[in-house]
Scaffold this motif. Structure first.
Motif, PDB file in Angstrom:
ATOM      1  N   SER A   1      12.727 -15.776  42.708  1.00 50.77           N
ATOM      2  CA  SER A   1      12.002 -17.022  42.870  1.00 50.77           C
ATOM      3  C   SER A   1      10.506 -16.775  43.057  1.00 50.77           C
ATOM      4  O   SER A   1       9.671 -17.453  42.447  1.00 50.77           O
ATOM      5  N   GLN A   2      10.148 -15.798  43.878  1.00 51.56           N
ATOM      6  CA  GLN A   2       8.735 -15.518  44.133  1.00 51.56           C
ATOM      7  C   GLN A   2       8.013 -15.020  42.882  1.00 51.56           C
ATOM      8  O   GLN A   2       6.854 -15.356  42.657  1.00 51.56           O
ATOM      9  N   VAL A   3       8.697 -14.246  42.059  1.00 50.19           N
ATOM     10  CA  VAL A   3       8.105 -13.809  40.790  1.00 50.19           C
ATOM     11  C   VAL A   3       7.811 -15.019  39.916  1.00 50.19           C
ATOM     12  O   VAL A   3       6.717 -15.163  39.364  1.00 50.19           O
ATOM     13  N   LEU A   4       8.771 -15.938  39.809  1.00 47.84           N
ATOM     14  CA  LEU A   4       8.569 -17.154  39.014  1.00 47.84           C
ATOM     15  C   LEU A   4       7.478 -18.047  39.604  1.00 47.84           C
ATOM     16  O   LEU A   4       6.682 -18.641  38.876  1.00 47.84           O
ATOM     17  N   VAL A   5       7.407 -18.127  40.928  1.00 46.96           N
ATOM     18  CA  VAL A   5       6.384 -18.928  41.599  1.00 46.96           C
ATOM     19  C   VAL A   5       4.989 -18.351  41.342  1.00 46.96           C
ATOM     20  O   VAL A   5       4.048 -19.093  41.032  1.00 46.96           O
ATOM     21  N   VAL A   6       4.843 -17.038  41.437  1.00 45.37           N
ATOM     22  CA  VAL A   6       3.545 -16.401  41.195  1.00 45.37           C
ATOM     23  C   VAL A   6       3.093 -16.653  39.752  1.00 45.37           C
ATOM     24  O   VAL A   6       1.937 -17.018  39.508  1.00 45.37           O
ATOM     25  N   ILE A   7       4.003 -16.497  38.806  1.00 47.18           N
ATOM     26  CA  ILE A   7       3.678 -16.762  37.399  1.00 47.18           C
ATOM     27  C   ILE A   7       3.312 -18.231  37.210  1.00 47.18           C
ATOM     28  O   ILE A   7       2.308 -18.555  36.573  1.00 47.18           O
ATOM     29  N   GLY A   8       4.101 -19.112  37.791  1.00 47.42           N
ATOM     30  CA  GLY A   8       3.827 -20.548  37.690  1.00 47.42           C
ATOM     31  C   GLY A   8       2.500 -20.924  38.317  1.00 47.42           C
ATOM     32  O   GLY A   8       1.728 -21.709  37.749  1.00 47.42           O
ATOM     33  N   ASN A   9       2.196 -20.358  39.476  1.00 39.74           N
ATOM     34  CA  ASN A   9       0.921 -20.643  40.145  1.00 39.74           C
ATOM     35  C   ASN A   9      -0.260 -20.186  39.289  1.00 39.74           C
ATOM     36  O   ASN A   9      -1.267 -20.887  39.187  1.00 39.74           O
ATOM     37  N   TYR A  10      -0.143 -19.018  38.688  1.00 35.83           N
ATOM     38  CA  TYR A  10      -1.228 -18.516  37.841  1.00 35.83           C
ATOM     39  C   TYR A  10      -1.439 -19.435  36.636  1.00 35.83           C
ATOM     40  O   TYR A  10      -2.570 -19.833  36.331  1.00 35.83           O
ATOM     41  N   ILE A  11      -0.361 -19.795  35.969  1.00 35.85           N
ATOM     42  CA  ILE A  11      -0.453 -20.651  34.780  1.00 35.85           C
ATOM     43  C   ILE A  11      -1.041 -22.009  35.142  1.00 35.85           C
ATOM     44  O   ILE A  11      -1.958 -22.505  34.470  1.00 35.85           O
ATOM     45  N   LEU A  12      -0.538 -22.626  36.201  1.00 38.98           N
ATOM     46  CA  LEU A  12      -1.058 -23.934  36.615  1.00 38.98           C
ATOM     47  C   LEU A  12      -2.520 -23.849  37.038  1.00 38.98           C
ATOM     48  O   LEU A  12      -3.319 -24.731  36.718  1.00 38.98           O
ATOM     49  N   SER A  13      -2.882 -22.785  37.751  1.00 37.25           N
ATOM     50  CA  SER A  13      -4.278 -22.623  38.171  1.00 37.25           C
ATOM     51  C   SER A  13      -5.191 -22.426  36.964  1.00 37.25           C
ATOM     52  O   SER A  13      -6.260 -23.034  36.877  1.00 37.25           O
ATOM     53  N   LYS A  14      -4.770 -21.606  36.035  1.00 40.21           N
ATOM     54  CA  LYS A  14      -5.602 -21.300  34.867  1.00 40.21           C
ATOM     55  C   LYS A  14      -5.725 -22.494  33.926  1.00 40.21           C
ATOM     56  O   LYS A  14      -6.809 -22.796  33.436  1.00 40.21           O
ATOM     57  N   LEU A  15      -4.621 -23.188  33.670  1.00 39.67           N
ATOM     58  CA  LEU A  15      -4.622 -24.241  32.660  1.00 39.67           C
ATOM     59  C   LEU A  15      -4.989 -25.622  33.193  1.00 39.67           C
ATOM     60  O   LEU A  15      -5.454 -26.469  32.438  1.00 39.67           O
ATOM     61  N   ILE A  16      -4.775 -25.857  34.490  1.00 38.29           N
ATOM     62  CA  ILE A  16      -5.008 -27.200  35.023  1.00 38.29           C
ATOM     63  C   ILE A  16      -6.100 -27.211  36.093  1.00 38.29           C
ATOM     64  O   ILE A  16      -7.095 -27.912  35.963  1.00 38.29           O
ATOM     65  N   VAL A  17      -5.927 -26.428  37.133  1.00 36.51           N
ATOM     66  CA  VAL A  17      -6.813 -26.519  38.300  1.00 36.51           C
ATOM     67  C   VAL A  17      -8.231 -26.054  37.982  1.00 36.51           C
ATOM     68  O   VAL A  17      -9.198 -26.771  38.229  1.00 36.51           O
ATOM     69  N   PHE A  18      -8.358 -24.865  37.437  1.00 40.19           N
ATOM     70  CA  PHE A  18      -9.676 -24.288  37.191  1.00 40.19           C
ATOM     71  C   PHE A  18     -10.032 -24.344  35.710  1.00 40.19           C
ATOM     72  O   PHE A  18     -10.865 -23.580  35.231  1.00 40.19           O
TER      73      PHE A  18
END
Length: 143
Positions: free
Chosen positions: A116-133
């Motif tokens: 789960s943590q591996v998927l969360v880290v990947i998801g956080n990076y993708i969301l941060s890169k594509l949406i947040v920042f």
């Protein structure tokens, strides 16, 4: 070697600050459950979990903004709200994975927490890169 570090600087910094965020979150959780909140109480356990998640998200926002994505966005409040919303999304993903695979299907919690943590880290990076920042990355690429 230097070229690889420059090429993958963003990902390397994300992993470094991701590990630090995880440590801060865990230290907060353990400090709360060893001192003032009882982990045997389901409500106090969740309070400790939520507080540690909040501390981790605060640390992650500021470090991701400055050291990972080099955001120049002047609307920090909107950026922070978007960042927090993205993190809530991956928190829900984490909770769903644990509920389905551990609570319902009775798989090993240690293994599925790691998955789960591996998927969360990947998801956080993708969301941060594509949406947040996204705006600051777009501006950086257009220079």
């Amino acid at each position: 070697m230097k070229e690889l570090l420059i090429k993958y600087k963003e990902i390397i910094n994300y992993l470094i600050f991701g590990v630090l965020t995880t440590l801060i979150s865990l230290i907060t959780y353990y400090a709360l459950t060893f001192t003032m909140l009882n982990p045997n109480s389901s409500i106090e356990l969740q309070i400790a979990n939520i507080i540690s998640w909040c501390v981790g998200v605060l640390f992650a926002y500021f470090t991701n903004r400055k050291f990972v994505f080099n955001s120049k966005n002047n609307d920090r409040l909107k950026e922070f709200i978007t960042f927090t919303g993205a993190r809530v999304t991956t928190l829900i993903l984490d909770m769903l994975i644990m509920f389905i695979f551990v609570t319902t299907l009775k798989f090993n919690d240690k293994i599925f927490k790691l998955i789960s943590q591996v998927l969360v880290v990947i998801g956080n990076y993708i969301l941060s890169k594509l949406i947040v920042f996204k705006r600051s990355n777009h501006e950086k690429n257009n220079r």
